[in-house]
Write an enzyme that holds these catalytic residues in place. Structure first.
Site, PDB file in Angstrom:
ATOM      1  N   GLU A 167       0.803  -1.233   0.000  1.00 17.67           N
ATOM      2  CA  GLU A 167       0.000   0.000   0.000  1.00 17.67           C
ATOM      3  C   GLU A 167       0.836   1.283   0.000  1.00 17.67           C
ATOM      4  OE1 GLU A 167      -2.905  -0.419   3.134  1.00 17.67           O
ATOM      5  OE2 GLU A 167      -3.512  -2.390   2.429  1.00 17.67           O
ATOM      6  N   GLU A 272      -6.053 -10.836  -1.595  1.00 21.01           N
ATOM      7  CA  GLU A 272      -6.938 -10.613  -0.439  1.00 21.01           C
ATOM      8  C   GLU A 272      -8.390 -10.574  -0.901  1.00 21.01           C
ATOM      9  OE1 GLU A 272      -5.632  -7.324   2.003  1.00 21.01           O
ATOM     10  OE2 GLU A 272      -3.509  -7.759   1.673  1.00 21.01           O
TER      11      GLU A 272
END
Ligand code: G3I
Length: 385
Positions: A167, A272
């Site tokens: 991220e 994910e």
């Protein structure tokens, strides 16, 4: 008789005999569900195409949730630690490492011959407090190098793939001004990948992020991949988190993710995957509002299925998973892994995010560890396109 049906027949006879011999007290373990588990499971169904994994929580790693462990070891051939390898748990204080849970996680994967993922080496969130206070570049460099080297070396030859940096991008494709960026400069990602490659030259090294369906953000990530490659820095793939819902992103947007990442010469891992079925607060209030949606806590409009998922939504979820996996099968040559973010609905992080205390249904196993309609839909898919 084809082999699959022959196997099912043998398995059925086997369990019937076993039950006749004396296991009448395990009547809940139906022959039908054993047929399914023995003859076809998620990972075995897709094993020629890509790994199929699940993120597992600390209870499962420590052996406190045997039902979850059973699903993990039967249905999946890859695992990711949902929280247990994050910096705040692994190195809470400078140079004080705690590998108790992480070691057990890795051992679980080794015992079951699984593809083991390390998540996540360098992430601004769930970072140790001491890292937030560092105001000096040399000190920051030393701590990050020490962390990467210590953790990756410990599991050298055991952890197969690392989410090396997590991220790091803003939605517009620029780099997030994290503590790493601020102290180490804009080349910090390259540096971290080099340290990881040095510590375990054989591990796959992945850059992982969310909202990769957004073109500007994806463009930033693709620029990173190209830059690392042109610098001669090893990068093995892009991890696409895939926290999606019933309608967004569209199948076209998902396909574009796969095509664009493949076009820069690395495979995609869906790292994910989960599908929220609940109303999105962003749609209710607009994007400019902060992510603190506590005003919605307890609001029945935002939590419409507290006592079970209506069939109509269950069917939509099954169709959504079917469509997504069809796309994965179509692009199997570009995909190396599909990992679900959790095992069963009750333990999903989506029950508490972005609004606390809701009842969500994002995974393939329900709150009683039973396979949902979506599970069967995925298993029924042809693996040739
Ligand atoms: O460790 C504390 C524990 O001491 C305390 O008793 C307990 C009480 O709530 O909280 C524990 O911390 C929780 C932590 O998970 C570990 O269990 C936090 O409250 C909780 O917010 C935290 O949530 C995790 C979240 O990352 C944090 O950002 C979720 O479980 C986890 O699924 C989620 O995973 C992230 C990926 O790592 C990266 N991509 C996004 C994804 C979803 O946010």
């Amino acid at each position: 008789m084809n082999n699959k049906f022959k196997n099912i027949t043998y398995v059925t006879v086997f369990y019937t005999v076993i039950c006749l011999i004396g296991c009448s007290n395990i009547a809940s373990t139906s022959i039908a569900s054993n047929d399914t588990l023995v003859s076809d499971t998620l990972y075995s169904h897709f094993k020629e195409l890509f790994h199929v994994g699940a993120a597992i929580n600390e209870e499962t790693i420590l052996g406190y949730d045997s039902q979850s462990e059973k699903i993990v070891t039967t249905e999946f051939n890859s695992i990711t630690p949902e929280n247990s390898l994050k910096w705040m748990f692994i190195q809470p204080k400078p140079n004080e490492f705690n590998f108790l849970v992480a070691d057990k996680y890795v051992q679980l994967g080794l015992d079951n011959n699984m593809h083991i993922v390390g998540h996540a080496l360098v992430w601004h969130s769930q970072l140790a407090d001491f890292m937030q206070d560092i105001q000096n570049s040399a000190e920051m460099n030393a701590h990050v190098q020490n962390h990467v080297n210590t953790v990756v070396s410990r599991y050298k030859g055991k952890i197969n793939a690392w989410d090396v940096v997590n991220e790091a991008f803003n939605e517009d494709g620029s780099l997030r001004e994290s503590v790493f960026y601020n102290q180490m400069g804009e080349n910090y990602i390259d540096q971290v990948f080099r340290w990881a490659a040095k510590a375990d030259p054989d591990a796959d090294l992945i850059y992982n992020d969310y909202n990769v369906y957004k073109p500007l953000k994806r463009a930033g990530i693709l620029r990173l991949v190209e830059k690392l490659k042109s610098n001669g820095t090893k990068i093995s793939g892009v991890g696409v988190q895939a926290h999606w819902d019933l309608n967004s992103p569209s199948l076209k947007e998902i396909e574009q993710i796969i095509l664009d990442i493949a076009s820069v010469g690395v495979p995609v891992s869906f790292t994910e995957l989960d599908i929220s079925v609940l109303p999105s607060p962003w749609e209710m209030v607009g994007a400019e509002v902060s992510q603190n949606f506590s005003i919605f806590e307890g609001d029945p409009k935002m939590n419409p299925y507290p006592n079970g998922l209506p069939d109509v939504i269950q069917n939509q979820l099954a169709k959504r998973y079917e469509d997504i996996f069809k796309l994965f099968v179509k692009h199997k040559d570009k995909i190396s892994r599909v990992t679900f973010w959790g095992v069963m609905d009750k333990h999903s992080w989506l029950n508490d995010w972005p609004i606390k205390g809701r009842t969500n249904y994002p995974l393939l196993f329900d709150r009683n560890y039973q396979p949902k309609k979506a599970y069967q839909t995925v298993l029924d898919l042809s693996t040739t396109d």
